[in-house]
Design an enzyme around this catalytic site. Structure first.
Site, short mmCIF file in Angstrom:
data_model
loop_
_atom_site.label_atom_id
_atom_site.label_comp_id
_atom_site.label_asym_id
_atom_site.label_seq_id
_atom_site.Cartn_x
_atom_site.Cartn_y
_atom_site.Cartn_z
CG HIS A 96 0.10 6.09 -0.80
ND1 HIS A 96 -1.04 6.67 -1.34
CD2 HIS A 96 -0.29 5.53 0.39
CE1 HIS A 96 -2.06 6.47 -0.52
NE2 HIS A 96 -1.64 5.78 0.52
CD GLU A 111 -4.77 6.47 2.15
OE1 GLU A 111 -4.59 5.28 2.46
OE2 GLU A 111 -3.88 7.32 2.18
CG HIS A 131 -1.70 1.22 1.43
ND1 HIS A 131 -2.99 1.37 0.96
CD2 HIS A 131 -1.39 2.39 2.04
CE1 HIS A 131 -3.43 2.58 1.27
NE2 HIS A 131 -2.49 3.21 1.94
CD GLU A 132 2.00 3.54 3.72
OE1 GLU A 132 2.26 4.61 3.15
OE2 GLU A 132 1.01 3.39 4.44
#
Length: 280
Positions: free
Chosen positions: A155, A209, A151-152
């Site tokens: 980004h 997100e 997920h990070e």
């Protein structure tokens, strides 16, 4: 004829024209290819702010964060816990080339901070910070840590910080130009700014997100981590954090919405996971 109107009209019209041209030129850009988890379709991004500017600001924050953590004796740079998380990141890193080839050459780096905070974040260019509270309090498995890391990393790949800064700058300029043209006072422009935040900035953050969830899901699957762990991760997060208020006032989607979206995307990435497992 009003002299004040005469003086401001040309710069404002030029400003509006510049804004429109900039939005048209930047609105068709995209930092990565599409994600299988998201159905394969790409998404245009507003990228008015330069990547160099975002990178410089991110590195300054990153260095300041590390300096403060080191001064408090909280910066972990070795040991079993750091090695575990770093090994997961190293397995994920080669998979970024599926979305953008240049990212495979980024200096991806892990910072582990010994705090009870249940959180993780990423800086532009691949500087990932994880807090030990996230791993310890939630008792995360390697697959669940991979969901967090993916997920990070997503980004960073999608340059969401750059996109948020660009979106905010464009919105603020539009309010300033429009407010001046319409004769809105300071109070009126403040109300317009609040409306922009509720209608654009917060949903925009929530959409990023959700996008990071799906790209991260695919990254983890490509690295041979079970994508179903993303759902159990958010189950644990929901139990630990409870309700954070109405989702329309949050920069993050509601946990139930996240889990439903991830659950729907898992079948699309399972073949990638199974292929990765067979290749190991």
């Amino acid at each position: 004829m009003n002299l004040r109107t005469t003086f401001f009209s040309r710069p404002l019209i030029h400003g509006a024209a510049w804004l429109g041209a900039a939005l048209l030129a930047a609105g068709c850009a995209s930092t990565t290819s599409g994600s299988v988890a998201a159905g394969g379709a790409g998404r245009s991004q507003l990228l008015l702010v330069s990547s160099d500017e975002v990178m410089q600001q991110s590195l300054q924050y990153y260095e300041q964060q590390n300096k403060q953590a080191r001064a408090k004796g909280e910066l972990i740079t070795s040991g079993p816990e750091w090695s575990r998380v770093n090994a997961i990141m190293q397995r994920l890193t080669p998979q970024v080339a599926a979305f953008r080839s240049d990212a495979a050459r980024w200096p991806w780096q892990l910072v582990l901070i010994n705090e009870d905070t249940v959180n993780a974040h990423v800086m532009a260019g691949g500087k990932i910070t994880v807090y030990t509270g996230l791993i310890r309090k939630l008792r995360l498995s390697d697959d669940e840590i991979a969901a967090v890391m993916g997920h990070e990393m997503a980004h960073a790949l999608r340059e969401h910080t750059r996109e948020k800064m660009s979106q905010s700058a464009a919105g603020d300029m539009a309010i300033s130009i429009g407010g001046a043209l319409l004769g809105l006072g300071e109070g009126g422009q403040q109300m317009a700014s609040m409306g922009k935040q509720l209608a654009l900035d917060l949903p925009f953050s929530r959409s990023m997100e959700s996008e990071a969830d799906l790209y991260g899901l695919e990254l983890a699957a490509r690295a041979g981590y079970d994508p179903r762990a993303a759902v159990t991760l958010w189950q644990k997060m929901a139990q630990a954090g409870g309700s954070n208020g109405p989702s329309f006032l949050s920069t993050h989607p509601a946990p139930g919405d996240r889990m439903a979206a991830l659950q729907a995307a898992i079948p699309r990435v399972m073949p990638l996971y199974e292929a990765a497992r067979r290749g190991r």
